[in-house]
Structures are given as structure tokens and as C-alpha cells.
Design an enzyme around this catalytic site. Sequence first.
Site, mmCIF file in Angstrom:
data_model
loop_
_atom_site.group_PDB
_atom_site.id
_atom_site.type_symbol
_atom_site.label_atom_id
_atom_site.label_comp_id
_atom_site.label_asym_id
_atom_site.label_seq_id
_atom_site.Cartn_x
_atom_site.Cartn_y
_atom_site.Cartn_z
ATOM 1 C CG HIS A 250 -2.379 -0.730 1.236
ATOM 2 N ND1 HIS A 250 -2.032 -2.191 1.494
ATOM 3 C CD2 HIS A 250 -3.454 -0.867 0.916
ATOM 4 C CE1 HIS A 250 -3.145 -3.018 1.291
ATOM 5 N NE2 HIS A 250 -3.872 -1.968 0.897
ATOM 6 C CE LYS B 22 -3.398 -0.541 4.932
ATOM 7 N NZ LYS B 22 -4.560 0.143 5.137
#
Length: 268
Positions: free
Chosen positions: A156, A160
Site C-alpha cells: 500500500h 498507511k
Amino acid sequence: MTYTPLRVGIAGLSGRMGQGLLKSTLEAGCVVVGGTCRDPEAAALSLADLTREGSITLCTDMTQLAEISDVVIDFTHVSSVADHARALKGAGVAWILGTTGLSESEQRAVDDAAQTIAVVQAANFSAGVTLMLRLAREMGMALSAERFDAEIVEMHHRQKVDAPSGTALAIGEAVAQGRDVKLSDVRAPVREGQCGARKTGEIGFAALRGGQIVGEHELLFTSATEQITLGHRAFDRRVFADGAVQAAEWVRGKIAGLYSMEDVLGLS
């Protein structure tokens, strides 16, 4: 019979996900009646070009938003889940919940709310991931832990804050369900240093972070003689918003209960 547009409330309306949900909801022909936000004045300025027609009530808490909504879409922080569950249960308003990382007590609050209202809960609202979870469960059932090692790799964007991702954990849960075990009993800790040989039956996770990647998930089943790979890539955060809006439209008129995206897609 006259069709009444669905009145949708959006938790965290001024955030990046909230603004994506706003666009998807309006394009679906639903009415966005309001949203929660920490700073209503700042949110009013940032959302002025998105509201187009009508007024959107900027709320400071879920109780206020629930009073004017038919359904609330919620991707906010896990710390808000218990309070949101109480507010929506009290108002009798359906709940689309995409928040992940819930503790046992927070999940109990969701389960309790689902005794009174319709709740669609998913770690990921994309159709592709929903199908991936179903396949992961079937593959876990078909590919024995004694022969096939299961590993999950996810990547990601660099902002994050949690790892593994909620979707990665959902994939692990699906594999564990297929093997009739609890993920908490077979989940491998982070491997680093002299961690020893891999244990038979464990489900491993690896989390990568970098750039602005929306979300990539890969499930690998590897034996001594072959490997099977199942993967999904999200190119645009819009896929999560569109799926949540689809769930909001589907849940209208449903009886109280805890539903999943498999229910929304007619797979259950």
C-alpha cells in the site's frame, strides 16, 4: 409508485475517502444529506464545488447525522466504531462499515447493532476482492496445510498506518475458514532474524509500503512441486467508494442483520 431517493450520510465527509464517497453517491443518483467532520467551516469550503445541488448538513457527531439519514457509510477510524454503533442502533439507521482493525469488543458492538439494524461490514468493498475472498476460502479447503504453505503479500501507499492491511487479514481469515482453523492460532508473526523454519499450517503475512499504491494483494499456495497464485490490484480508490454505494443501495429495506459484500453481490 413514486421512488424516493436514498438519503445517504457519510462519516468523515471531508477526508479523502469521504470525498470519494460523496462523488460516487451523487453519481449513483442518491441524495447526500450530510456528513460528519471535525471542522465544519473548513469542510464547507473544501466541499463547495462538490455539492452541486441542494444542501449538505455538516455534523460534528454521528447522532446528528443519523437523524437525517436512511443509511450511513462509514470508513472512519476504528476508535469511532463503538460510538457509531450505538448512535446508528438508537436511530434505526442502516450502516455500511468499511473500518478495519476492530478489537473483539468493537466487533461485539457491531454485532450488537446488527441485532437492531441492517449492517453491511466488509474489509474491502470491491467486487474483485469479494470474489478473491470466496476463492481463498475454497482454495484453503482444497489445498491442505500439510502440503501447501499459505502466504499473503500486500503493498500500500506510504501513508498507511496499519499492517497487515484489513484486506490481507480478511484473506487470511478466508483461508483459515477453508481449513477449519482460527487465524489467531495459525497466523505467523513477522519474520526477522533467526526465526526458525516455517511451521506447517501457519499462514504468513508480508506488508510492503511505498509511493501512492492504492492496494495490491497476493495469496500464494506453495507446495514442494507447484505454486498457485491469486492476486488483486486496485488502480483507483474509487473502487471502494463505488462498492460501498452499491451496498448502501442494496441494504435499503433489508431486515436487521450482519451482511457482507457476498450478500450484496448475490454470492451467499
